[in-house]
Each structure stands twice: as C-alpha cells, then as structure tokens.
Write a protein that holds these residues in place. Sequence first.
Motif, PDB file in Angstrom:
ATOM      1  N   LEU A 150      22.119 -22.941 -28.725  1.00 32.50           N
ATOM      2  CA  LEU A 150      22.509 -22.596 -29.959  1.00 32.50           C
ATOM      3  C   LEU A 150      22.288 -20.804 -30.069  1.00 32.50           C
ATOM      4  O   LEU A 150      21.412 -20.531 -29.833  1.00 32.50           O
ATOM      5  CB  LEU A 150      21.890 -23.154 -30.792  1.00 32.50           C
ATOM      6  CG  LEU A 150      22.379 -24.808 -31.112  1.00 32.50           C
ATOM      7  CD1 LEU A 150      22.140 -25.838 -29.827  1.00 32.50           C
ATOM      8  CD2 LEU A 150      21.749 -25.572 -32.249  1.00 32.50           C
ATOM      9  N   SER A 151      23.342 -20.352 -30.910  1.00 30.79           N
ATOM     10  CA  SER A 151      23.114 -19.161 -31.270  1.00 30.79           C
ATOM     11  C   SER A 151      22.029 -19.017 -32.479  1.00 30.79           C
ATOM     12  O   SER A 151      21.865 -19.885 -33.121  1.00 30.79           O
ATOM     13  CB  SER A 151      24.455 -18.391 -31.653  1.00 30.79           C
ATOM     14  OG  SER A 151      24.933 -19.122 -32.817  1.00 30.79           O
ATOM     15  N   TYR A 152      21.634 -17.966 -32.700  1.00 31.02           N
ATOM     16  CA  TYR A 152      20.720 -17.580 -33.753  1.00 31.02           C
ATOM     17  C   TYR A 152      21.493 -18.239 -35.027  1.00 31.02           C
ATOM     18  O   TYR A 152      20.929 -18.633 -36.171  1.00 31.02           O
ATOM     19  CB  TYR A 152      20.318 -16.211 -34.076  1.00 31.02           C
ATOM     20  CG  TYR A 152      19.671 -15.675 -32.646  1.00 31.02           C
ATOM     21  CD1 TYR A 152      18.244 -15.937 -32.712  1.00 31.02           C
ATOM     22  CD2 TYR A 152      20.093 -14.620 -31.746  1.00 31.02           C
ATOM     23  CE1 TYR A 152      17.456 -15.576 -31.441  1.00 31.02           C
ATOM     24  CE2 TYR A 152      19.142 -14.315 -30.611  1.00 31.02           C
ATOM     25  CZ  TYR A 152      18.206 -15.033 -30.653  1.00 31.02           C
ATOM     26  OH  TYR A 152      17.444 -14.506 -29.401  1.00 31.02           O
ATOM     27  N   TYR A 191      12.265 -27.154 -31.004  1.00 27.73           N
ATOM     28  CA  TYR A 191      12.892 -25.885 -30.614  1.00 27.73           C
ATOM     29  C   TYR A 191      11.864 -24.669 -30.473  1.00 27.73           C
ATOM     30  O   TYR A 191      11.694 -23.916 -29.550  1.00 27.73           O
ATOM     31  CB  TYR A 191      13.845 -25.132 -31.656  1.00 27.73           C
ATOM     32  CG  TYR A 191      14.075 -23.713 -31.576  1.00 27.73           C
ATOM     33  CD1 TYR A 191      14.853 -23.360 -30.571  1.00 27.73           C
ATOM     34  CD2 TYR A 191      13.762 -22.865 -32.607  1.00 27.73           C
ATOM     35  CE1 TYR A 191      15.223 -21.968 -30.475  1.00 27.73           C
ATOM     36  CE2 TYR A 191      14.078 -21.548 -32.532  1.00 27.73           C
ATOM     37  CZ  TYR A 191      14.529 -21.051 -31.468  1.00 27.73           C
ATOM     38  OH  TYR A 191      14.983 -19.760 -31.431  1.00 27.73           O
ATOM     39  N   ALA A 192      10.778 -24.777 -31.570  1.00 27.29           N
ATOM     40  CA  ALA A 192       9.719 -23.785 -31.383  1.00 27.29           C
ATOM     41  C   ALA A 192       8.777 -23.706 -30.393  1.00 27.29           C
ATOM     42  O   ALA A 192       8.248 -22.928 -29.882  1.00 27.29           O
ATOM     43  CB  ALA A 192       9.035 -23.794 -32.867  1.00 27.29           C
ATOM     44  N   PHE A 193       8.739 -25.162 -29.665  1.00 22.07           N
ATOM     45  CA  PHE A 193       7.768 -25.184 -28.635  1.00 22.07           C
ATOM     46  C   PHE A 193       8.649 -25.691 -27.371  1.00 22.07           C
ATOM     47  O   PHE A 193       7.936 -25.694 -26.214  1.00 22.07           O
ATOM     48  CB  PHE A 193       6.820 -26.329 -28.706  1.00 22.07           C
ATOM     49  CG  PHE A 193       5.655 -25.747 -29.777  1.00 22.07           C
ATOM     50  CD1 PHE A 193       4.527 -25.176 -29.492  1.00 22.07           C
ATOM     51  CD2 PHE A 193       5.857 -25.936 -31.263  1.00 22.07           C
ATOM     52  CE1 PHE A 193       3.793 -24.632 -30.462  1.00 22.07           C
ATOM     53  CE2 PHE A 193       4.986 -25.346 -32.223  1.00 22.07           C
ATOM     54  CZ  PHE A 193       3.933 -24.972 -31.650  1.00 22.07           C
ATOM     55  N   THR A 315      16.335 -19.572 -23.564  1.00 16.74           N
ATOM     56  CA  THR A 315      17.103 -18.061 -23.752  1.00 16.74           C
ATOM     57  C   THR A 315      16.502 -17.335 -24.469  1.00 16.74           C
ATOM     58  O   THR A 315      16.520 -16.101 -24.472  1.00 16.74           O
ATOM     59  CB  THR A 315      18.492 -18.507 -24.097  1.00 16.74           C
ATOM     60  OG1 THR A 315      19.085 -19.543 -23.240  1.00 16.74           O
ATOM     61  CG2 THR A 315      19.295 -17.538 -24.350  1.00 16.74           C
ATOM     62  N   HIS A 316      15.789 -17.647 -25.677  1.00 22.86           N
ATOM     63  CA  HIS A 316      15.612 -16.645 -26.941  1.00 22.86           C
ATOM     64  C   HIS A 316      14.234 -16.123 -26.302  1.00 22.86           C
ATOM     65  O   HIS A 316      13.954 -14.938 -26.677  1.00 22.86           O
ATOM     66  CB  HIS A 316      15.325 -17.467 -27.893  1.00 22.86           C
ATOM     67  CG  HIS A 316      16.674 -17.789 -28.557  1.00 22.86           C
ATOM     68  ND1 HIS A 316      16.956 -18.741 -29.577  1.00 22.86           N
ATOM     69  CD2 HIS A 316      17.856 -17.457 -28.395  1.00 22.86           C
ATOM     70  CE1 HIS A 316      18.371 -18.911 -29.914  1.00 22.86           C
ATOM     71  NE2 HIS A 316      18.867 -18.198 -29.119  1.00 22.86           N
ATOM     72  N   LEU A 317      13.328 -16.790 -25.630  1.00 20.96           N
ATOM     73  CA  LEU A 317      12.170 -16.136 -25.205  1.00 20.96           C
ATOM     74  C   LEU A 317      12.532 -14.988 -24.075  1.00 20.96           C
ATOM     75  O   LEU A 317      11.802 -13.955 -24.184  1.00 20.96           O
ATOM     76  CB  LEU A 317      11.122 -17.095 -24.551  1.00 20.96           C
ATOM     77  CG  LEU A 317      10.246 -18.111 -25.325  1.00 20.96           C
ATOM     78  CD1 LEU A 317       9.451 -18.945 -24.465  1.00 20.96           C
ATOM     79  CD2 LEU A 317       9.882 -17.618 -26.490  1.00 20.96           C
ATOM     80  N   THR A 343      18.875 -20.540 -18.900  1.00 19.10           N
ATOM     81  CA  THR A 343      19.049 -19.237 -19.638  1.00 19.10           C
ATOM     82  C   THR A 343      20.383 -19.007 -19.534  1.00 19.10           C
ATOM     83  O   THR A 343      21.110 -18.828 -18.660  1.00 19.10           O
ATOM     84  CB  THR A 343      18.238 -18.074 -18.676  1.00 19.10           C
ATOM     85  OG1 THR A 343      16.718 -18.617 -18.575  1.00 19.10           O
ATOM     86  CG2 THR A 343      18.286 -16.895 -19.579  1.00 19.10           C
ATOM     87  N   SER A 344      20.784 -18.501 -21.090  1.00 19.32           N
ATOM     88  CA  SER A 344      22.013 -18.109 -21.022  1.00 19.32           C
ATOM     89  C   SER A 344      22.147 -17.144 -22.255  1.00 19.32           C
ATOM     90  O   SER A 344      22.344 -17.236 -23.371  1.00 19.32           O
ATOM     91  CB  SER A 344      23.060 -19.190 -21.570  1.00 19.32           C
ATOM     92  OG  SER A 344      24.280 -18.637 -21.764  1.00 19.32           O
ATOM     93  N   VAL A 345      21.796 -15.826 -21.799  1.00 21.00           N
ATOM     94  CA  VAL A 345      21.518 -14.987 -22.768  1.00 21.00           C
ATOM     95  C   VAL A 345      22.758 -14.582 -23.651  1.00 21.00           C
ATOM     96  O   VAL A 345      23.814 -14.715 -23.165  1.00 21.00           O
ATOM     97  CB  VAL A 345      21.044 -13.523 -22.269  1.00 21.00           C
ATOM     98  CG1 VAL A 345      19.544 -13.661 -21.739  1.00 21.00           C
ATOM     99  CG2 VAL A 345      21.843 -12.963 -21.153  1.00 21.00           C
TER     100      VAL A 345
END
Length: 386
Positions: A150-152, A191-193, A315-317, A343-345
């Motif tokens: 998901l995007s931000y 999500y956060a972990f 991805t976000h990390l 990963t999909s930046v």
Amino acid sequence: MAQVPGSAGLVLVEGVAHLDEPAAVFEGMLTGWARQQKSRMLSDATVSSRLSLLRRFTEFAGSYPWSWTPADVEDFTVGLTSGERRMAPATIRGYHLTLRMFCDYLTDARYEWPRQCRDRFGQVPSQVCHEWNTVAHLTEYEGQPARRPLSYDELEQLFDHLDRQVDVIVKSGRKGALAALRDAQMIKTCYAFGLRRNELCRLDVADLRPNPHVPDWGGYGSVHVRYGKAIRGGVPRRRTVLAVPEFDWAIAGLRQWAEQARPILRPADHPALWVTERLTRVSTKHLDKRFAVLRAGAGLAPELTLHCLRHSYVTHLIEFGYPERFVQEQVGHAYASTTAIYTSVSNDFKNKTLQAALGRVYKPPSTTTEATGATTGMTTGTEVRR
C-alpha cells in the motif's frame, strides 16, 4: 524385508476378504501414506489437505491409483484451469506435487504396494506426473500482480477509516466499540511490526517486550513472535521484532489496548493479547473478514489483502534506509531473496535515490586556492558536467 512407516504390511491384513477390495486397498494406501508423511513431522493440516486432494482426484479419474494414467492428470489440470474459478498456477503446481509424491510412494518397492496391486488386481501403480504434463516452477514469486504494498496515502486512508469507525460507534452508544478498537489496533500492529496473520493472532500479553535502547516505550518496544512460519516438518520459528521510530505511533495504540481497553473485557488469566467479548482468541478467519469490510469502507481495491501490509512494511523500511539484513531479520525470512520479492519501492523513492546518485557523481567542481594551487576534493582544471 523390514517394514517402514506406511508399508502395505502395516495397514493391510493378509488373508482377509473385503467386500469392496479396491476401495479397501485404496484406503490402506491413504492410511499408509499418511503415516509416512507424519513420520516426516508434517502437520495434521498438511496431511489432511493432501489426502483430500487424492480422494478428489480419484473421484475425477473414476479409477484407483493402479489404473491412473498421465491423461488423467492432464484432464484434471484442464478442469482446474477452466471456468470462472480458475486455479492459480502455484496452486495447481502444489496439486501436481502431491500427486507426484503419492505416486513415488506407491511405486517404491519398499512399501510393497506394487506387489499387492499385482497380486490383487493384475496391475501395478506407475508415476503419472512428468515434466511434460505438470506445472514448472519458473519464477520465484507467483502472487497476483494486483496484490502490492500500500502507498503512504492508502495507509493513511485506511487508518483514518479505522479511527472513524471507532468514533462512530462510541458516539452512537451502540455495542462494539471495544471490538472495533481491537480490530483497528490489530491491523495497525500488523503493519507497524510486519507480522503475518497467524503471528498476530497468536500474540500473548507476555510477548510484549521492552526495547532497552528506547526506555520511553516501556514494555512495548518489541514483540516476541513465537508462532512464526515453520519450515516444512519443523516447529514454528521464533524471532523478536523491534519497534522502529518511524512507526512509534503504534506503541501508543498498543498501550491503550493492553492497559485500558482489554481489562474492560475482564480476561482474567487468559494469555491472549487479542481477545473477543466471549474471551476467546481472535482467529485469522475473523481478522480476514474484518479487514475485507474495513478495506471496502476505506475505498481501497479488493485485491489488497491483509498480507499486503507486510509487503508495505518491508518496502517502507527499505525506503527509510534500513539495511536489508535488518529488514530480513525483522520479518523472519530465511533468505534475502524472499525479502527482495516483498520489496516494491515507490517512484518517489527511486527519484530521490537517483537524485542523490547524480549529486554524488556529478558534483560541482571544488574551489581552488590560487596561491598554493591546492584543491578541495578534486584536481584543479577538471571539468565536471552537472
């Protein structure tokens, strides 16, 4: 000959006349193969699903294993790939693998099934799965293309909807506020972990741990996962997932649930972190259903599943600049290649990375000191394109 787990001599009694001999022998084959599979420490769920497939294939073929042919496999595959409920290639390949393993078992002389079938039916089982009629494993990742991180903006859209749902129930005075708060916090924690569904649902209160590097987070600086995905035939793998500062907002939610909301349910000595109003552990099935409802309410694409939050975490990390090895340890992947698949930046991250690279390579020429001819970082007279 020494009898091995799953051999015909252990499941068939010599000299017994069966009313339906083919059906009795087939059931003996399934029983024997189940024993062989369990001797490899495979789970009951895995063995049960494989036996179910074998019964399904037998019914489709209209014959028993000693009469199966490669054409039966091909017809079965065509049926799986036709119609509206078309199976995914990975699922079909799993079916083929099960059939191949079962045929390997039946054709192995150590298990005595070739002799039993020859003596009883005048036929012997053969391998019906070959490289020309089964799905090959050609790519590392065969998931649906629509399933992505998901995007931000999408995450913010989802989390805002979760919070609104709780507020609406509280203001209306209806029941369900605690359940809505619990489900919202479960999704945020997922999500956060970067947790899997089962890892999330199997968390206990005792699995909330401090992070010695950040004492301000108290006992919510890390999560101890005891039911990580097991390697086939092994036990669940354990790991500790550290909270990262970019997601410290999740710590306040965890604290609110564990210290304020959960005690209202009076769980007594129930160990589960996520408990229902009936004091049972929240199931993965419930979590999937709730996420589907909340995703629709947030206006997100139906292809985005709860597991996409784990892809988003990885991805976000990476976009935040965390080393790949750290990310791999956080999500519990055995191989770095698996983490790379997740990963999909974003295009924004790639643009910033490219700009940084351009800045390093095409730096403006440094100033020179005329009196000494000294340079700072580059040789005098060198022209650099920007």
